[in-house]
Motif scaffolding. Structure first.
Motif, PDB file in Angstrom:
ATOM      1  N   ILE A  97       0.868  -1.175   0.000  1.00 54.95           N
ATOM      2  CA  ILE A  97       0.000   0.000   0.000  1.00 54.95           C
ATOM      3  C   ILE A  97       0.904   1.225   0.000  1.00 54.95           C
ATOM      4  O   ILE A  97       1.717   1.407   0.911  1.00 54.95           O
ATOM      5  CB  ILE A  97      -0.929   0.040   1.228  1.00 54.95           C
ATOM      6  N   THR A  98       0.797   2.055  -1.030  1.00 54.36           N
ATOM      7  CA  THR A  98       1.592   3.276  -1.137  1.00 54.36           C
ATOM      8  C   THR A  98       0.665   4.472  -1.239  1.00 54.36           C
ATOM      9  O   THR A  98      -0.258   4.481  -2.070  1.00 54.36           O
ATOM     10  CB  THR A  98       2.505   3.237  -2.376  1.00 54.36           C
ATOM     11  N   ASN A 122       8.286   8.689   4.260  1.00 56.32           N
ATOM     12  CA  ASN A 122       9.277   9.560   3.626  1.00 56.32           C
ATOM     13  C   ASN A 122       8.805  11.007   3.705  1.00 56.32           C
ATOM     14  O   ASN A 122       7.628  11.292   3.482  1.00 56.32           O
ATOM     15  CB  ASN A 122       9.493   9.173   2.164  1.00 56.32           C
ATOM     16  N   PHE A 123       9.731  11.897   3.994  1.00 59.85           N
ATOM     17  CA  PHE A 123       9.382  13.316   4.049  1.00 59.85           C
ATOM     18  C   PHE A 123      10.602  14.146   3.679  1.00 59.85           C
ATOM     19  O   PHE A 123      11.755  13.724   3.860  1.00 59.85           O
ATOM     20  CB  PHE A 123       8.865  13.706   5.434  1.00 59.85           C
ATOM     21  N   GLY A 124      10.343  15.335   3.153  1.00 62.34           N
ATOM     22  CA  GLY A 124      11.405  16.232   2.722  1.00 62.34           C
ATOM     23  C   GLY A 124      11.227  16.620   1.264  1.00 62.34           C
ATOM     24  O   GLY A 124      10.136  16.504   0.698  1.00 62.34           O
ATOM     25  N   MET A 126       5.150  10.547   1.838  1.00 63.43           N
ATOM     26  CA  MET A 126       4.875   9.251   1.225  1.00 63.43           C
ATOM     27  C   MET A 126       4.883   8.183   2.307  1.00 63.43           C
ATOM     28  O   MET A 126       5.779   8.138   3.152  1.00 63.43           O
ATOM     29  CB  MET A 126       5.942   8.942   0.168  1.00 63.43           C
ATOM     30  N   ASN A 127       3.866   7.320   2.286  1.00 66.82           N
ATOM     31  CA  ASN A 127       3.773   6.210   3.224  1.00 66.82           C
ATOM     32  C   ASN A 127       3.733   4.903   2.449  1.00 66.82           C
ATOM     33  O   ASN A 127       3.054   4.797   1.417  1.00 66.82           O
ATOM     34  CB  ASN A 127       2.504   6.335   4.076  1.00 66.82           C
ATOM     35  N   GLY A 179      11.228   4.195   9.477  1.00 67.83           N
ATOM     36  CA  GLY A 179      10.349   3.033   9.368  1.00 67.83           C
ATOM     37  C   GLY A 179      10.887   1.858  10.141  1.00 67.83           C
ATOM     38  O   GLY A 179      11.876   1.944  10.871  1.00 67.83           O
ATOM     39  N   GLY A 180      10.218   0.749   9.968  1.00 62.67           N
ATOM     40  CA  GLY A 180      10.620  -0.469  10.655  1.00 62.67           C
ATOM     41  C   GLY A 180       9.627  -1.569  10.380  1.00 62.67           C
ATOM     42  O   GLY A 180       8.662  -1.405   9.625  1.00 62.67           O
ATOM     43  N   GLY A 181       9.876  -2.727  11.012  1.00 61.00           N
ATOM     44  CA  GLY A 181       8.977  -3.839  10.765  1.00 61.00           C
ATOM     45  C   GLY A 181       9.390  -5.096  11.500  1.00 61.00           C
ATOM     46  O   GLY A 181      10.236  -5.083  12.403  1.00 61.00           O
ATOM     47  N   ILE A 182       8.776  -6.187  11.066  1.00 59.51           N
ATOM     48  CA  ILE A 182       8.958  -7.500  11.692  1.00 59.51           C
ATOM     49  C   ILE A 182       9.223  -8.525  10.605  1.00 59.51           C
ATOM     50  O   ILE A 182       8.592  -8.508   9.536  1.00 59.51           O
ATOM     51  CB  ILE A 182       7.695  -7.911  12.484  1.00 59.51           C
TER      52      ILE A 182
END
Length: 344
Positions: A34-35, A300-302, A316-317, A277-280
């Motif tokens: 999902i973006t 993401n930002f900037g 952006m996610n 970010g991060g995750g498993i």
């Protein structure tokens, strides 16, 4: 052509996998992504990300080879079969100290994010999204000690947009000293005839109980305009913690910055883009990571100065849920044989 090659590979693998001259592995990854950019959904849904075949082996006690083909890459659109070949090279190792290689290789730039196999990366930096990390060339590496390897390489440039007649001159140090590991390099990468991008890449890994910490710093500099030496860089930090063998938790921060280096095709001028970010990761097979489930989130930002094909964008996610599996034919045969012996 692609279907024929895949069929031949599947026929050949089981018969040859038990030999030292032919070791094979099939790799596959599929994700549900999902973006969103500014809360608007863009490229989302199920994806088949990678389908690779890796083959390597010893020809005799002096020669060996390695090969990886990416069947998930459009060979017609991207320039043919060899363009979808990540690497294929021949090694000559006259003794335990020296090794000489020729063929399509990794362009020897340091840093752990750059060194990861693409199938294992959930989101790259803007730098790694745009660099050409495979090219034809020759290299010589020397085992200076049990813990240090030094490599010299002449190859196609990673900063030249697939131009065959632009070259790179690379020196790389790989070190393993207790809890500290390194992937350092000094590089001269030709971006225009007779003009070079100077790259210093410092990849650091620190091991600790139940995990490791990665810190990469890659500085890029070319003598253009009034570009500053530390005005164009990428820094990437990752923290990995494995509370149990089957589970890995990770967090990541990255910054891509380029103030005014107009020669850089990877991170364009007027860019300062951040990633957090991060995750498993979950490994369901005991004592084996050939099957992996993952869940990750990145923000993401900037500002991204790339106006043509930016990958990372402001606000952006990105969410990724997926499965990666590797079918190493030799390991499968060993498991089957072990079970048969246990029953006897």
């Amino acid at each position: 052509m692609k279907k024929i090659l895949i069929a031949l590979a599947f026929i050949a693998l089981p018969a040859a996998a038990q030999t030292d001259w032919f070791n094979a592995q099939l790799e596959f990854r599929t994700d549900y992504d999902i973006t969103t950019v500014d809360s608007k959904k863009t490229d989302s849904g199920f994806k088949g990300q990678y389908l690779n075949i890796k083959i390597n082996g010893d020809i005799n006690d002096k020669f060996s080879y390695a090969y990886r083909q990416r069947f998930s890459k459009d060979m017609r659109r991207n320039g043919g079969y060899l363009d979808a070949t990540d690497f294929i090279f021949l090694n000559y190792h006259p003794n335990s100290r020296w090794n000489f290689s020729a063929g399509k290789q990794f362009v020897a730039i340091g840093g752990y994010e750059y060194d990861y196999a693409p199938i294992d990366v959930y989101q790259y930096s803007e730098f790694c999204n745009h660099i050409y990390c495979y090219g034809f060339g020759v290299s010589a590496d020397y085992n200076a000690s049990k813990h240090d390897n030094l490599l010299l390489q002449v190859s196609q440039s990673a900063f030249a947009d697939h131009t065959r007649d632009y070259y790179a001159y690379n020196f790389k140090w790989t070190g393993h000293h207790g809890f500290f590991h390194s992937l350092y390099s000094l590089n001269m990468q030709e971006y225009a005839k007779g003009k070079y991008m100077n790259v210093i890449a410092l990849g650091n890994q620190l091991d600790y109980s139940h995990g490791h910490f990665l810190l990469d710093f890659t500085n890029r500099y070319a003598k253009v305009n009034d570009a500053k030496f530390f005005g164009d860089f990428t820094m990437n930090a990752e923290f990995h913690y494995q509370p149990i063998e089957a589970l890995n938790l990770y967090a990541r921060y990255c910054i891509d910055h380029n103030a005014d280096n107009t020669a850089d095709i990877t991170v364009r001028p007027n860019t300062t883009i951040h990633t957090v970010g991060g995750g498993i990761e979950y490994f369901p097979m005991k004592d084996d990571q050939d099957i992996r489930l993952h869940l990750g989130y990145y923000h993401n930002f900037g500002e991204n100065g790339n106006t043509e094909d930016p990958v990372l964008k402001d606000n952006m996610n990105y969410v990724s849920v997926g499965l990666i599996w590797r079918a190493n034919i030799k390991k499968i045969r060993e498991r089957v044989q072990a079970k048969r012996q246990a029953r006897q």
